[in-house]
Design a protein around this motif. Structure first.
Motif, PDB file in Angstrom:
ATOM      1  N   GLY A  27      41.507  17.101 -66.065  1.00 44.82           N
ATOM      2  CA  GLY A  27      41.143  17.723 -64.802  1.00 44.82           C
ATOM      3  C   GLY A  27      40.032  17.016 -64.052  1.00 44.82           C
ATOM      4  O   GLY A  27      39.667  17.436 -62.950  1.00 44.82           O
ATOM      5  N   PHE A  28      39.502  15.929 -64.613  1.00 47.30           N
ATOM      6  CA  PHE A  28      38.420  15.178 -63.957  1.00 47.30           C
ATOM      7  C   PHE A  28      38.895  13.774 -63.610  1.00 47.30           C
ATOM      8  O   PHE A  28      39.592  13.122 -64.394  1.00 47.30           O
ATOM      9  N   VAL A  29      38.500  13.302 -62.435  1.00 40.77           N
ATOM     10  CA  VAL A  29      38.797  11.938 -61.991  1.00 40.77           C
ATOM     11  C   VAL A  29      37.485  11.291 -61.561  1.00 40.77           C
ATOM     12  O   VAL A  29      36.742  11.860 -60.748  1.00 40.77           O
ATOM     13  N   ALA A  30      37.196  10.118 -62.106  1.00 38.18           N
ATOM     14  CA  ALA A  30      35.976   9.394 -61.738  1.00 38.18           C
ATOM     15  C   ALA A  30      36.259   8.467 -60.569  1.00 38.18           C
ATOM     16  O   ALA A  30      37.168   7.633 -60.626  1.00 38.18           O
ATOM     17  N   LEU A  31      35.494   8.618 -59.506  1.00 39.14           N
ATOM     18  CA  LEU A  31      35.555   7.683 -58.384  1.00 39.14           C
ATOM     19  C   LEU A  31      34.849   6.390 -58.788  1.00 39.14           C
ATOM     20  O   LEU A  31      34.084   6.377 -59.762  1.00 39.14           O
ATOM     21  N   PRO A  32      35.074   5.279 -58.087  1.00 33.83           N
ATOM     22  CA  PRO A  32      34.360   4.045 -58.429  1.00 33.83           C
ATOM     23  C   PRO A  32      32.846   4.265 -58.400  1.00 33.83           C
ATOM     24  O   PRO A  32      32.309   4.755 -57.399  1.00 33.83           O
ATOM     25  N   PRO A  33      32.138   3.952 -59.486  1.00 28.42           N
ATOM     26  CA  PRO A  33      30.686   4.172 -59.513  1.00 28.42           C
ATOM     27  C   PRO A  33      29.974   3.334 -58.458  1.00 28.42           C
ATOM     28  O   PRO A  33      30.444   2.269 -58.067  1.00 28.42           O
ATOM     29  N   VAL A  34      28.820   3.827 -58.020  1.00 23.01           N
ATOM     30  CA  VAL A  34      27.983   3.094 -57.075  1.00 23.01           C
ATOM     31  C   VAL A  34      26.593   2.930 -57.676  1.00 23.01           C
ATOM     32  O   VAL A  34      26.203   3.670 -58.583  1.00 23.01           O
ATOM     33  N   ARG A  35      25.823   1.958 -57.138  1.00 21.54           N
ATOM     34  CA  ARG A  35      24.579   1.567 -57.802  1.00 21.54           C
ATOM     35  C   ARG A  35      23.335   1.831 -56.985  1.00 21.54           C
ATOM     36  O   ARG A  35      22.230   1.521 -57.435  1.00 21.54           O
ATOM     37  N   ASP A  36      23.470   2.366 -55.769  1.00 23.06           N
ATOM     38  CA  ASP A  36      22.281   2.637 -54.965  1.00 23.06           C
ATOM     39  C   ASP A  36      22.554   3.802 -54.021  1.00 23.06           C
ATOM     40  O   ASP A  36      23.689   4.246 -53.862  1.00 23.06           O
ATOM     41  N   ALA A  37      21.480   4.287 -53.392  1.00 19.45           N
ATOM     42  CA  ALA A  37      21.589   5.472 -52.544  1.00 19.45           C
ATOM     43  C   ALA A  37      22.445   5.213 -51.308  1.00 19.45           C
ATOM     44  O   ALA A  37      23.225   6.073 -50.889  1.00 19.45           O
TER      45      ALA A  37
END
Length: 212
Positions: A27-37
């Protein structure tokens, strides 16, 4: 109901580990991680995540303030364990605070509880009982049965022999690795044991535990 999760962490190895942990939950999908605000703000605007996993210290800003600004449900995952930072994160609206590194079972447990919490709040009109139940599901603790306490005392006794992995602890006291890992995760969340990561030449890092 699918929960889309955005991971914000400046360490690409850590964000990759967290991405894999999220993807492992139904039930969870990870979006592409990001490294800054700045990248996080763009991803929030374009991808509209349901849940954020935020580090506190980002190269161009503060993760706690980013979460407050977003208004999105969020967990704070940080190496910072000082009371002021934890209080600030929770006061900003963070649903959970996990100190890195943590046992994977600790994040899985909180993701599973979050999914049940969302489902309980999905009804149009909520009674007070439903609201109280949702809060208990999100933040409820585990049973403090004599069996659980006895098992954890055995685990702490095993760690008195020195730092070990969950598999090594399981072998020392004669329980399954899954049982040892579950109880070690609980002890780590309560601050009774410390967790460190040991990176090998390949594969995922190994979690090592030691009694505080």
């Amino acid at each position: 109901m699918t929960v889309h999760v955005l991971i914000v962490d400046d360490d690409f190895r850590v964000s990759g580990i967290h991405r894999d942990l999220v993807e492992a939950r139904p039930g969870f999908v990870a979006l592409p991680p990001v490294r800054d605000a700045a990248s996080a703000r763009r991803a929030i605007s374009e991808d509209r995540p349901d849940l954020l996993l935020l580090d506190v210290y980002l190269p161009d800003g503060d993760g706690i303030e980013l979460g407050r600004e977003s208004g999105i449900d969020r967990f704070v995952l940080s190496a910072a364990g000082d009371g002021a930072t934890v209080r600030r994160a929770l006061a900003s609206g963070a649903l959970h605070y996990l100190i890195k590194p943590f046992d994977p079972a600790a994040l899985h447990d909180r993701l599973d509880r979050y999914a049940r919490y969302r489902n309980l709040l999905a009804a149009g009109e909520l009674t007070q009982h439903a609201i109280d139940r949702a809060g208990a599901v999100l933040h409820g603790g585990q049973s403090t049965s004599p069996v659980r306490e006895g098992t954890q005392q055995l685990l702490l006794g095993a760690l008195a022999e020195g730092e070990a992995s969950s598999a090594e602890v399981a072998e020392r006291i004669g329980v399954s690795r899954a049982t040892a890992q579950r109880h070690l995760s609980d002890l780590a969340a309560r601050g009774v044991v410390a967790v460190t990561l040991r990176y090998g030449t390949a594969g995922r890092p190994e979690h090592r535990y030691r009694a505080k």
